[in-house]
Enzyme design. Structure first.
Site, PDB file in Angstrom:
ATOM      1  N   PHE A 205       0.934  -1.092  -0.230  1.00 41.55           N
ATOM      2  CA  PHE A 205      -0.093  -0.126   0.080  1.00 41.55           C
ATOM      3  C   PHE A 205       1.015   1.119   0.187  1.00 41.55           C
ATOM      4  O   PHE A 205       1.358   1.834   0.926  1.00 41.55           O
ATOM      5  CB  PHE A 205      -0.851   0.136   1.270  1.00 41.55           C
ATOM      6  CG  PHE A 205      -1.987  -1.166   1.123  1.00 41.55           C
ATOM      7  CD1 PHE A 205      -3.399  -0.586   1.188  1.00 41.55           C
ATOM      8  CD2 PHE A 205      -1.731  -2.421   1.221  1.00 41.55           C
ATOM      9  CE1 PHE A 205      -4.343  -1.696   1.277  1.00 41.55           C
ATOM     10  CE2 PHE A 205      -2.695  -3.424   1.290  1.00 41.55           C
ATOM     11  CZ  PHE A 205      -3.987  -3.032   1.141  1.00 41.55           C
ATOM     12  N   ASP A 206       1.460   1.531  -1.250  1.00 39.97           N
ATOM     13  CA  ASP A 206       2.573   2.659  -1.380  1.00 39.97           C
ATOM     14  C   ASP A 206       2.192   3.890  -0.800  1.00 39.97           C
ATOM     15  O   ASP A 206       3.045   4.465  -0.149  1.00 39.97           O
ATOM     16  CB  ASP A 206       3.032   2.754  -2.934  1.00 39.97           C
ATOM     17  CG  ASP A 206       3.695   1.571  -3.197  1.00 39.97           C
ATOM     18  OD1 ASP A 206       4.166   0.776  -2.310  1.00 39.97           O
ATOM     19  OD2 ASP A 206       3.779   1.046  -4.442  1.00 39.97           O
ATOM     20  N   GLU A 209       1.315   3.010   3.427  1.00 41.15           N
ATOM     21  CA  GLU A 209       2.483   2.534   4.273  1.00 41.15           C
ATOM     22  C   GLU A 209       3.996   3.440   4.014  1.00 41.15           C
ATOM     23  O   GLU A 209       4.470   3.296   5.084  1.00 41.15           O
ATOM     24  CB  GLU A 209       2.448   1.078   3.771  1.00 41.15           C
ATOM     25  CG  GLU A 209       1.666   0.088   3.870  1.00 41.15           C
ATOM     26  CD  GLU A 209       1.632  -1.216   3.409  1.00 41.15           C
ATOM     27  OE1 GLU A 209       1.095  -2.177   3.848  1.00 41.15           O
ATOM     28  OE2 GLU A 209       2.664  -1.525   2.468  1.00 41.15           O
ATOM     29  N   GLY A 211       4.007   6.512   1.685  1.00 32.09           N
ATOM     30  CA  GLY A 211       3.961   8.088   1.314  1.00 32.09           C
ATOM     31  C   GLY A 211       4.265   8.201   0.119  1.00 32.09           C
ATOM     32  O   GLY A 211       5.593   7.978  -0.292  1.00 32.09           O
ATOM     33  N   TYR A 290      10.301   0.581  -7.916  1.00 33.45           N
ATOM     34  CA  TYR A 290       9.416   1.066  -8.938  1.00 33.45           C
ATOM     35  C   TYR A 290       9.411   2.743  -8.986  1.00 33.45           C
ATOM     36  O   TYR A 290       9.486   3.359  -7.918  1.00 33.45           O
ATOM     37  CB  TYR A 290       7.995   0.778  -8.826  1.00 33.45           C
ATOM     38  CG  TYR A 290       7.473  -0.600  -9.398  1.00 33.45           C
ATOM     39  CD1 TYR A 290       7.730  -0.700 -11.015  1.00 33.45           C
ATOM     40  CD2 TYR A 290       7.272  -1.805  -8.844  1.00 33.45           C
ATOM     41  CE1 TYR A 290       7.520  -1.686 -11.476  1.00 33.45           C
ATOM     42  CE2 TYR A 290       6.755  -2.852  -9.516  1.00 33.45           C
ATOM     43  CZ  TYR A 290       6.813  -3.049 -10.674  1.00 33.45           C
ATOM     44  OH  TYR A 290       6.456  -4.093 -11.432  1.00 33.45           O
ATOM     45  N   TYR A 292       6.983   5.943 -10.216  1.00 31.76           N
ATOM     46  CA  TYR A 292       5.678   6.187 -10.589  1.00 31.76           C
ATOM     47  C   TYR A 292       5.408   7.820 -11.082  1.00 31.76           C
ATOM     48  O   TYR A 292       6.011   8.377 -10.256  1.00 31.76           O
ATOM     49  CB  TYR A 292       4.552   6.183  -9.649  1.00 31.76           C
ATOM     50  CG  TYR A 292       4.621   4.584  -9.304  1.00 31.76           C
ATOM     51  CD1 TYR A 292       3.738   3.704  -9.808  1.00 31.76           C
ATOM     52  CD2 TYR A 292       5.237   4.220  -8.131  1.00 31.76           C
ATOM     53  CE1 TYR A 292       3.561   2.307  -9.302  1.00 31.76           C
ATOM     54  CE2 TYR A 292       5.364   2.679  -7.625  1.00 31.76           C
ATOM     55  CZ  TYR A 292       4.274   1.850  -8.370  1.00 31.76           C
ATOM     56  OH  TYR A 292       4.421   0.479  -7.829  1.00 31.76           O
TER      57      TYR A 292
END
Length: 499
Positions: A205-206, A209, A211, A290, A292
């Site tokens: 839960f990026d 959990e 930020g 990753y 984004y």
């Protein structure tokens, strides 16, 4: 969890004698080559109860290399189980369960210039220059932006990153017409579909959990925008209670976007064409492997588009010699990418044609219907758009349906356009799907909001995040959206929030 804690956790694990011994069995004695990525444990059983802040790190290893930025993620270390108490920074469980050889060094593994594709970069691309000799068409006053009849404010939070406030369109004699109070991405969930240890634990839960905002990049060194750029710094409270600043964090620029409209009269051969210009507001963040990129695009035809660009590096696993994993794709010798999904949750607090204090919005679902054969459809070719008002929260848990061209319209209940129809903004779904895991998958306890593509709620001050305030190690089933909608308040005329 915070980046400072990540660094502490890595140091603690690398100093742990049983861990050093396990790495030595794999031929690694130089701990400077080892990468420890802490991942939140989530909630799978009472052992993960939130009485302690726990992490189960993933282990990777660089090779002996003079590459300035070596891709250590190409060398995952399988079989080592580590559990870290992040509050006290101690290893509380350790088990070397299975010895899997490190994937061999691959000449294609690195990504610095001159190293990718065996050391050959493209050399046949001519310069493309984006110039605006008269400057940009936008105006900025502090965080207030004006461009092509659009105006809005730019904000930033450590959890969500970029936030767009007070979006409105100046429409001639009708003046400033509000569209939305607040637009942002409030959660990102990444569930993995490999049941093998440790990959089944990878359910990030990026936003909740880690930020998104506090993992954002400064674009001072390497910006992805072209043309005349306006940057905004991001300021937020950091892990120690001080103020942290990310310089040049948000990028604002214009882009040419091809043809907006064109028509050619076949009788005269005379064409008319309008080029499309769009205003783009963006930021980029890194969460472990990753990257984004989050973009909000504003168009001259009144459209607003949300876009996410996924880049960076895959989170990989190692294979035994000759092994093939059913739940992933082999991408190099001894290396596979486990199957997984990325869900991005946007929260859109709407205000279509609502002046301050007004709450005159509703949501209508539109589906294409095929007319039954009969006297009204003698040629069996008739179809039409059918509207249905979403009257309550429980009715407004909706899914995409391309077979009926399903979309939704956020309408103002008291304002009409020049043909007498209620004014509105259409929500057009992009590419989408639902969770591919089984209905009893553990991550769905905390991510029940993924079970539908669209949720609609009336605005509530404390309803900001779809999985609740604290999703990390949360044992409560369905907290957040799935719980809020059970109150089932009416939606027929209110301050609409779309999820």
């Amino acid at each position: 969890m915070d980046a400072m804690e990540y660094a502490e956790c890595e140091a603690v694990v690398k100093a742990f004698p049983p861990f050093r011994e396990a790495m030595k069995k794999r031929g690694i004695e130089d701990m400077d080559l080892v990468m420890v990525d802490p991942w939140c444990v989530g909630y799978h059983s009472e052992a993960d109860a939130p009485s302690r802040r726990l992490a189960k790190p993933l282990i990777f290893c660089r090779t002996e290399s003079d590459c300035p930025i070596e891709n250590g993620y190409a060398h995952p270390v399988e079989g080592i189980h580590v559990l870290v108490d992040m509050q006290n920074m101690v290893v509380i469980e350790f088990d070397d369960r299975k010895l899997v050889p490190l994937p061999p060094a691959d000449p294609l593994r690195n990504y610095t210039a001159g190293e990718s594709r065996g050391g050959v970069d493209r050399s046949d691309v001519k310069p493309l220059q984006i110039i605006q000799p008269e400057g940009p068409s936008f105006r900025v006053n502090g965080h207030f932006v004006q461009w092509q009849k659009w105006n809005f404010r730019i904000g930033f939070t450590p959890r969500e990153g970029l936030v767009i406030y007070s979006v409105a369109y100046v429409d001639g004699s009708r003046g400033r017409r509000p569209v939305a109070h607040r637009l942002s991405f409030v959660e990102r969930v990444v569930p993995y579909g490999d049941p093998n240890d440790l990959h089944y634990r990878k359910n990030a839960f990026d936003a909740g959990e880690d930020g998104l905002g506090k993992n954002a990049h400064s674009l001072k060194k390497n910006c992805d925008c072209l043309g005349f750029i306006k940057y905004f710094d991001a300021h937020f409270t950091n892990f120690t209670g001080g103020v942290e600043t990310i310089e040049n964090c948000v990028c604002l620029h214009e882009e040419d976007h091809g043809i907006l409209w064109k028509h050619q009269d076949w009788r005269t051969g005379l064409p008319e064409v309008r080029r499309s210009r769009r205003l783009s507001v963006s930021f980029i963040c890194t969460v472990a492997n990753y990257e984004y990129g989050f973009f909000w695009h504003f168009y001259q035809d009144g459209k607003i588009e949300a876009e996410v660009k996924l880049t960076g590096i895959l989170s990989l696993g190692a294979l035994q010699p000759g092994e093939i994993r059913k739940y992933g794709t082999t991408i190099a010798p001894g290396l596979y990418a486990p199957v997984h999904q990325h869900f991005f949750v946007a929260r859109m607090d709407m205000a279509v044609d609502c002046k301050p204090g007004e709450t005159f919005n509703q949501v209508v679902e539109v589906n294409v219907k095929v007319e039954e054969p009969g006297k009204d459809n003698v040629h069996d070719n008739a179809f039409y758009a059918e509207e249905e008002l979403l009257r309550s929260e429980l009715q407004a848990m909706r899914d995409c349906n391309p077979l009926t061209a399903r979309h939704w319209i956020i309408r103002n209940t008291r304002t009409v356009n020049r043909t007498g129809q209620l004014t509105g903004y259409k929500l057009v779904p992009g590419s989408n799907c639902l969770p591919l895991a089984g209905s009893e998958a553990k991550f769905l306890r905390r991510a029940a909001f993924l079970k539908h593509n669209l949720w609609v709620t009336p605005y509530a001050r404390d309803e900001m995040y779809p999985g609740g305030e604290f999703p990390n190690q949360n044992p409560r089933v369905g907290e957040g959206l799935a719980t809020w909608v059970k109150q089932n308040p009416p939606l027929e005329e209110t301050n609409i929030v779309l999820w």
